[in-house]
Design an enzyme around this catalytic site. Structure first.
Site, short mmCIF file in Angstrom:
data_model
loop_
_atom_site.label_atom_id
_atom_site.label_comp_id
_atom_site.label_asym_id
_atom_site.label_seq_id
_atom_site.Cartn_x
_atom_site.Cartn_y
_atom_site.Cartn_z
N LYS A 192 0.83 -1.21 0.00
CA LYS A 192 0.00 0.00 0.00
C LYS A 192 0.86 1.26 0.00
CE LYS A 192 -3.69 -2.35 2.45
NZ LYS A 192 -4.93 -2.16 1.77
N CYS A 193 1.84 1.26 -0.86
CA CYS A 193 2.82 2.34 -0.92
C CYS A 193 2.77 2.98 -2.31
CB CYS A 193 4.21 1.76 -0.65
SG CYS A 193 5.58 2.90 -0.83
N GLY A 194 3.11 4.23 -2.40
CA GLY A 194 3.19 4.89 -3.71
C GLY A 194 4.23 4.24 -4.61
N LEU A 195 5.18 3.52 -4.03
CA LEU A 195 6.23 2.86 -4.82
C LEU A 195 5.89 1.40 -5.14
CD1 LEU A 195 9.35 4.25 -2.91
CD2 LEU A 195 8.25 5.16 -4.97
N THR A 196 4.73 0.94 -4.71
CA THR A 196 4.33 -0.45 -4.94
C THR A 196 4.38 -0.86 -6.42
OG1 THR A 196 2.99 -0.47 -2.93
CG2 THR A 196 2.46 -2.14 -4.57
#
Length: 180
Positions: free
Chosen positions: A55-59
């Site tokens: 659940k990360c912007g970098l996922t």
């Protein structure tokens, strides 16, 4: 004089013992499904270790990691993913939820290990080794965010730390894999 020689011998033995205990290839971890994974099986391969989160912007980096693994993975290169919930609770899921997420959304086939801590008081031993010069013999570092990449030589030496925002398909990473 005898006490001095004895003390120096003890210090030397402690240093050798400590060094042997902190070899990259001494680590054993569990995969997401609970199977043992022995780092000794990685001897002779370049290894990328990356802490992941769903659940990360970098996922979306999962997609590039998988593409790298499909292109280069095998006898000479492997990616090892370690889900971690250290940054803003961005990996809250169970092992099964993480495995399903990675498979369904990104088709991940590279090995994913059990969820661990990559910083703080409960830091996993492999991340102690990765981040502490006293253990890896090369450099100190801090895990700054999800998707930080640690590049390990075929001899088990830490070679490079790649910042989280640097994409897996960046020329820095690809050049390292290809040996340029």
């Amino acid at each position: 004089m005898t006490k001095l020689i004895l003390s120096l011998t003890c210090l030397l033995l402690m240093a050798v013992t400590t060094q042997a205990q902190t070899s990259f290839y001494d680590f054993k971890v569990k995969t997401l499904d609970g199977t043992d994974f022995d780092f000794a099986s990685l001897k002779g391969k370049k290894v990328m270790i990356v802490n992941t989160a769903s659940k990360c912007g970098l996922t979306p980096q999962y997609e590039q990691l998988e593409a790298l693994y499909k292109k280069y993975g095998g006898e000479t290169f492997i990616i090892i993913g370690f889900p971690a919930n250290n940054f803003m609770n961005q990996e809250p899921g169970s092992a099964l939820q993480i495995e399903e997420f990675c498979s369904l959304n990104y088709g991940v086939t590279f090995p994913m290990m059990e969820k661990i801590s990559v910083k703080g008081n409960d830091i996993h031993p492999i991340y102690q080794w990765l981040t502490q010069k006293s253990q890896n013999g090369v450099m100190d570092s801090q895990v700054k965010w999800n998707f930080q990449k640690y590049l390990i030589s075929p001899e088990g030496t830490l070679e490079k730390v790649v910042e989280p925002r640097v994409k897996p398909n960046d020329d820095t990473v690809v050049g390292w894999i290809e040996g340029r």
